[in-house]
Each structure stands twice: as C-alpha cells, then as structure tokens.
Design a protein around this motif. Structure first.
Motif, PDB file in Angstrom:
ATOM      1  N   GLY A 318       0.807  -1.207   0.000  1.00 31.95           N
ATOM      2  CA  GLY A 318       0.000   0.000   0.000  1.00 31.95           C
ATOM      3  C   GLY A 318       0.844   1.261   0.000  1.00 31.95           C
ATOM      4  N   PHE A 319       2.114   1.139   0.415  1.00 32.52           N
ATOM      5  CA  PHE A 319       3.010   2.291   0.462  1.00 32.52           C
ATOM      6  C   PHE A 319       4.182   2.131  -0.502  1.00 32.52           C
ATOM      7  CE2 PHE A 319       0.776   2.404   4.462  1.00 32.52           C
ATOM      8  CZ  PHE A 319       0.525   3.751   4.660  1.00 32.52           C
ATOM      9  N   ARG A 320       4.238   1.014  -1.235  1.00 36.23           N
ATOM     10  CA  ARG A 320       5.356   0.781  -2.139  1.00 36.23           C
ATOM     11  C   ARG A 320       5.222   1.606  -3.408  1.00 36.23           C
ATOM     12  NH1 ARG A 320       4.745  -5.483  -1.313  1.00 36.23           N
ATOM     13  NH2 ARG A 320       6.067  -5.847   0.507  1.00 36.23           N
ATOM     14  N   TRP A 338       7.479   8.808  -2.260  1.00 34.61           N
ATOM     15  CA  TRP A 338       6.207   8.228  -2.714  1.00 34.61           C
ATOM     16  C   TRP A 338       5.389   7.791  -1.498  1.00 34.61           C
ATOM     17  CZ3 TRP A 338       3.408   7.394  -7.178  1.00 34.61           C
ATOM     18  CH2 TRP A 338       2.323   6.516  -7.041  1.00 34.61           C
ATOM     19  N   SER A 339       6.031   7.104  -0.566  1.00 34.14           N
ATOM     20  CA  SER A 339       5.327   6.653   0.638  1.00 34.14           C
ATOM     21  C   SER A 339       4.766   7.833   1.415  1.00 34.14           C
ATOM     22  CB  SER A 339       6.272   5.837   1.525  1.00 34.14           C
ATOM     23  OG  SER A 339       6.754   4.694   0.848  1.00 34.14           O
ATOM     24  N   ALA A 340       5.544   8.927   1.495  1.00 35.66           N
ATOM     25  CA  ALA A 340       5.055  10.140   2.152  1.00 35.66           C
ATOM     26  C   ALA A 340       3.844  10.695   1.414  1.00 35.66           C
ATOM     27  CB  ALA A 340       6.167  11.189   2.218  1.00 35.66           C
ATOM     28  N   ARG A 351      -8.975   8.756   4.440  1.00 37.06           N
ATOM     29  CA  ARG A 351      -9.082   7.295   4.279  1.00 37.06           C
ATOM     30  C   ARG A 351      -7.764   6.614   4.582  1.00 37.06           C
ATOM     31  NH1 ARG A 351     -14.222   4.954   3.458  1.00 37.06           N
ATOM     32  NH2 ARG A 351     -15.484   6.845   3.559  1.00 37.06           N
ATOM     33  N   TYR A 352      -7.800   5.629   5.473  1.00 40.96           N
ATOM     34  CA  TYR A 352      -6.590   4.885   5.806  1.00 40.96           C
ATOM     35  C   TYR A 352      -6.944   3.433   6.105  1.00 40.96           C
ATOM     36  CZ  TYR A 352      -2.326   3.463   8.188  1.00 40.96           C
ATOM     37  OH  TYR A 352      -1.181   2.802   8.540  1.00 40.96           O
ATOM     38  N   PRO A 353      -6.252   2.477   5.486  1.00 37.87           N
ATOM     39  CA  PRO A 353      -5.252   2.709   4.430  1.00 37.87           C
ATOM     40  C   PRO A 353      -5.917   3.110   3.127  1.00 37.87           C
ATOM     41  CG  PRO A 353      -5.622   0.366   4.700  1.00 37.87           C
ATOM     42  CD  PRO A 353      -6.432   1.045   5.778  1.00 37.87           C
ATOM     43  N   PHE A 354      -5.246   3.896   2.339  1.00 35.96           N
ATOM     44  CA  PHE A 354      -5.829   4.319   1.070  1.00 35.96           C
ATOM     45  C   PHE A 354      -5.793   3.171   0.071  1.00 35.96           C
ATOM     46  CE2 PHE A 354      -6.301   6.344  -2.995  1.00 35.96           C
ATOM     47  CZ  PHE A 354      -7.231   7.340  -2.741  1.00 35.96           C
ATOM     48  N   TYR A 355      -4.642   2.527  -0.041  1.00 36.33           N
ATOM     49  CA  TYR A 355      -4.499   1.344  -0.894  1.00 36.33           C
ATOM     50  C   TYR A 355      -4.384   0.116  -0.004  1.00 36.33           C
ATOM     51  CZ  TYR A 355      -3.398   4.389  -4.878  1.00 36.33           C
ATOM     52  OH  TYR A 355      -3.445   5.329  -5.870  1.00 36.33           O
ATOM     53  N   ASP A 359      -1.450  -8.158  -3.451  1.00 38.89           N
ATOM     54  CA  ASP A 359      -0.216  -8.485  -4.163  1.00 38.89           C
ATOM     55  C   ASP A 359       0.218  -7.285  -4.988  1.00 38.89           C
ATOM     56  OD1 ASP A 359      -1.207  -8.922  -7.165  1.00 38.89           O
ATOM     57  OD2 ASP A 359      -2.679  -9.835  -5.830  1.00 38.89           O
ATOM     58  N   ASP A 360       1.415  -7.350  -5.534  1.00 32.75           N
ATOM     59  CA  ASP A 360       1.994  -6.218  -6.246  1.00 32.75           C
ATOM     60  C   ASP A 360       1.253  -5.876  -7.530  1.00 32.75           C
ATOM     61  OD1 ASP A 360       3.819  -6.037  -4.253  1.00 32.75           O
ATOM     62  OD2 ASP A 360       5.528  -6.797  -5.401  1.00 32.75           O
ATOM     63  N   LEU A 361       0.713  -6.882  -8.213  1.00 31.09           N
ATOM     64  CA  LEU A 361      -0.013  -6.636  -9.460  1.00 31.09           C
ATOM     65  C   LEU A 361      -1.274  -5.828  -9.182  1.00 31.09           C
ATOM     66  CD1 LEU A 361      -0.411  -7.035 -12.466  1.00 31.09           C
ATOM     67  CD2 LEU A 361      -1.485  -9.233 -11.985  1.00 31.09           C
ATOM     68  N   THR A 362      -2.015  -6.229  -8.152  1.00 31.74           N
ATOM     69  CA  THR A 362      -3.225  -5.492  -7.782  1.00 31.74           C
ATOM     70  C   THR A 362      -2.860  -4.098  -7.300  1.00 31.74           C
ATOM     71  OG1 THR A 362      -4.223  -7.590  -7.108  1.00 31.74           O
ATOM     72  CG2 THR A 362      -5.325  -5.585  -6.397  1.00 31.74           C
ATOM     73  N   ALA A 363      -1.755  -3.986  -6.566  1.00 33.83           N
ATOM     74  CA  ALA A 363      -1.318  -2.681  -6.078  1.00 33.83           C
ATOM     75  C   ALA A 363      -1.030  -1.730  -7.245  1.00 33.83           C
ATOM     76  CB  ALA A 363      -0.071  -2.844  -5.212  1.00 33.83           C
TER      77      ALA A 363
END
Length: 505
Positions: A318-320, A338-340, A351-355, A359-363
């Motif tokens: 979610g923060f990557r 980016w994480s910031a 909203r938290y978490p926003f993402y 998995d990485d593909l969905t992210a």
C-alpha cells in the motif's frame, strides 16, 4: 551507563530480588503471553534487570518487539524509554547498520535517536527515548487541515535529515512516524529495513547492502519475483498437459500470484525439473523471439531464458512506489517520498489505508485507477520496465477524489440524516478492489464508491479548514505521487514548496 542510570543493584537499592518480583507483580495485569515475553527478555538479556522496569509490550513486527520501560535516573526521577528487542536471527551487519543510522542521523529533526544498547550473545536491545503518541487511525478524521500541514512539514524534515546522510528508510508509514498531538512532537522510527544510496555516509549500510546482494544471488531460486508470482519455472518448455492434470482457466486480467496447478491424485513434485535445468534448456532460445506465454499458465522458453532480476521489495503493502512494485533494481530516496505521498493522500482524503492490495499486481492496478494507465506505462519505460494494461484508465483529479472521499465536495455535502457517517478506517478503495478483477470493474467500483455512500459527511461547522484547502496542497501531492522517481519531488524541495510558505525550517 552507570553515570546516567541508577542500577537496582547499587548500595542504595539492596533489594534487587524484591524489585525484580515487583516487575512481575506489575505485569500481572498483562496477558499471559506478553508476561512470558517480558520474562524471556529479562532472561535473554539479564543486564536489563538491574536498570529497567519493563511495563508492557507496545509493538511487535517481523524483525523486532518493542517494550515500554522505566529507568531510574540518578536524580531520583524515572524516565520512560522504549526497548527494541531485535530477533536473534537478524544479521549482525543489519543490526549494526540500524544502530549506526540512529546514532549518526538520529536525535534531531524528528528522527529518533538512541540512548543505549545492550547485547548478550545474539540478543540485542536498543534503548530509545519513549514518545507517547496517538494512533493514526484514531485521530485521522479529527485532525484539522492546519494539523495535517504541520504533520507533513515535520515528516519532510525527518526525511530531509536521513536523505542527507544517504539513508533510504524504505518503510515510511504513519505507524513509523510517531506523533504526539498535544505536545506537537514527532519521531521517525524503525530503520530495520533501511538501505544506503551509492554515496551514503552510513558506512555499515554499504556493507549491509553488499551482504544483501550476496544473499540474493545465493538464494535466487527462491527470490520473490515481481507481482508476487509463484515460481513456475520448474517445467520445461516442452511441458504438455496430461490426463492427470488440469489447469484452472484464467481471465484476461490475471492475478498471477493466484495461479494454481491442480492434480487428481497428487501435486506434481517441484523437483521434477530444476530451475537450472529449465533455464539451461531455455538458454538456446533465439533472442529475437517474442514471449507467447502472456495470460497463460505456463512460462515460455523466451521468459525462461531471461536473467532473473534481483531488487529490494521491502516495505509495507500500500506504500510501495511503482519502481518497487515493478522490481526496478535502482531504487533511491524517491521511494520514501512516494510513501510520504500516500500518507498525505490518506490525510487529505480521510481514508486509511488508502491502498489495500493483496499483491503487487493489484497494487499497481490500484495506482493506475488514480494516476492513470498511460501515465503509469510511460513512467515505467523511464526506468526500464514494460507494463501492459488491457484498457485505458484515465488519471483522476486529486482534489476531486479527496474532496469526494472526505465529503467536502459540493456534490457530497448532504445532511446527517441522509448519509450515515463512515468510519475512517476503510481503505479508499473498496475491499472487493483488492481481489483480482478486471481493471474496468475496479474503476467502476471506485467511481460508485466515491459518488455513493462511501463519501464522508461533514457539517459546515466541523470543517476545521477542510473547506479551504489551497491548490498548493494538491500540487504538492501530485509531485509526491509522480510516477517517475527521477522527477519526483525531494524532501528538501518539498519543504520549500509554497504549501509551507509561512512555516519556519
């Protein structure tokens, strides 16, 4: 140590046994599990018994546990401290590198410092100042806009500090940026995943990075690959489906991490054909051929013949940053920015978490729903990655998105009777969005969520400045969420952004 802390075994405190038992009486209200953990810590590092009263366990992660303790000062006062117990399996170089980050960069500009360190055999305890802090989730929707501005300003001060020393934190998120709302104090913590830039001033980060690369090369066969793919390279290119196996059919938009191979009798042994053998066979594949295994449950010879990529994937889902999700080997301090940006996005949207992706593909698909597919594909090309998307997804206006989610948009301002208040602990993207689905369906869910009951309702009297968010806020957010790490705003530049024009460095 003796010059600062008064040991319980000093002449003034002859009743060491009583003090020790007193600790356990205090821990009587704790759960049996935590009480046992504290006892084990005392046993593993007996020096702690003479100095600290461990009160409770306040945090636990993959690589460490954190305890709240009090220390008796020579002045007679007690001081609260945080004890971080690193798991014994941590590599010594990694532990030393974390300590060096704290001692060199810590102690100022909102970066946590270190007071002492204890070691007994392979058990290491880092002692740090304790900062009482609020849960990000608990205060998210009660923060005023001005508090959010101060929060981000202080986060950038901490990032500017560590980036100056060539430290990439790699796990920037609210739980690693402690915030005392009443005292307006902040602390960036947890450098357990930190890495160094090529010109880092933290010498041990250079050594630790080399060690990580060596481990990656040794364990390349089990290295987690981009998008969380399972390792399907155990089959040769001539593998054919037989009567005892069948493949689960996949949709066009595939979650490659969920591929399964089903057998009627037993699972095919992954030792049947080794990675080495498969790659050796595939190495004869002509280089001018194109991949023909896209969206299928097999790996073709062309893909097998490619060199495996090794790149860091540490961090919190979610923060990557996009370059982390696509396994770009060159990762800089830009991933912290980016994480910031994701933290700022949560603060602006409420909203938290926003993402919240599995998995990485969905992210990556979720990032596309906000930043746009064409923009994501174009940015990926700049750092040598090719991203495929089955449809065009337009980028969203960040102000419109955040205002709708927070409920400050004119179309979302409804009476309290009409729209029930929504808790702030939901992801900005519905839970269903986390499941592998066609991107078009994800977009539709996001749109319906924003336009429907998902918007937070706020009364005009409770706005706390949220009805007057300047354009500069969204301009800064846009620069933080720049898909291209080479042009993404730096911490030093962010502090000079017009959004903070009246704040002192």
């Amino acid at each position: 140590m003796e010059a600062v802390l008064r040991s319980h075994c000093d002449e003034q405190h002859p009743h060491q046994a009583e003090d020790f038992h007193g600790k356990h009486e205090e821990n009587g209200r704790l759960s049996a599990g935590i009480k046992k953990d504290i006892e084990k810590l005392y046993e593993a590092v007996p020096q702690l018994v003479n100095v600290f009263k461990i009160k409770e366990k306040i945090g636990e992660g993959t690589f460490s546990s954190v305890y709240l303790a009090t220390a008796q000062l020579q002045t007679g006062h007690e001081e609260k401290m945080a004890l971080k117990h690193l798991i014994p399996t941590s590599h010594p170089l990694r532990t030393a590198a974390e300590l060096q980050c704290l001692t060199v960069a810590g102690g100022q500009d909102n970066v946590m410092g270190v007071k002492y360190c204890f070691r007994k055999n392979d058990h290491v305890v880092i002692v740090m100042p304790y900062l009482e802090h609020e849960s990000f989730l608990d205060i998210l929707n009660s923060l005023s806009f001005e508090e959010v501005r101060e929060y981000m300003f202080n986060l950038f001060k901490a990032l500017r500090r560590i980036h100056h020393f060539g430290i990439v934190h790699r796990d920037v998120k609210p739980s690693n940026f402690l915030y005392n709302r009443q005292l307006k104090q902040y602390a960036l913590v947890d450098f357990g995943l930190a890495q160094g830039t090529p010109d880092t001033k933290i010498e041990l980060l250079k050594t630790a990075h080399c060690e990580d690369q060596q481990e990656d090369s040794v364990h390349h066969s089990v290295q987690r690959s981009v998008f969380g793919e399972r390792n399907f390279n155990v089959y040769s290119s001539t593998y054919q489906e037989n009567s005892s196996t069948k493949l689960i059919k996949q949709s066009k938009m595939i979650d490659v991490s969920s591929r399964k191979l089903v057998t009627k009798k037993k699972i095919i042994s992954t030792k049947a054909v080794s990675n080495g053998a498969a790659r050796k066979a595939a190495s004869a594949c002509p280089s001018n051929l194109t991949c023909d295994c896209y969206a299928t449950d097999r790996v073709c010879s062309v893909c097998l013949s490619r060199c495996q990529q090794v790149a860091p994937r540490a961090g919190t889902p979610g923060f990557r940053a996009p370059e982390v999700l696509t396994k770009c080997p060159t990762q800089t301090t830009a991933i912290d920015m980016w994480s910031a940006g994701i933290v700022f996005l949560s603060l602006l949207s409420g909203r938290y978490p926003f993402y919240k992706a599995s998995d990485d593909l969905t992210a990556l698909a979720q990032i596309m729903t906000v930043r746009g597919s064409r923009e994501t594909i174009q940015a990926a090309k700049t750092f040598g990655k090719s991203v495929l998307c089955t449809q065009v997804v337009p980028a969203q206006n960040l102000r419109t998105l955040c205002e709708k989610l927070r409920g400050t948009h004119s179309s979302c301002m409804r009476s309290q009777d009409e729209v029930p208040s929504k808790a702030g602990n939901d992801s900005a993207l519905p839970d269903k969005l986390c499941a592998p689905e066609p991107l078009g369906k994800q977009i539709q869910q996001l749109k319906s969520f924003q336009e429907g009951d998902g918007a937070l309702e706020m009364k005009a009297t409770d706005m706390k400045g949220w009805d007057q968010v300047p354009d500069e806020a969204y301009d800064l957010l846009d620069k933080l969420l720049d898909l291209n790490p080479a042009t993404r705003i730096t911490a030093k530049e962010a502090l000079l952004h017009p959004f903070f024009k009246d704040m002192k460095l």
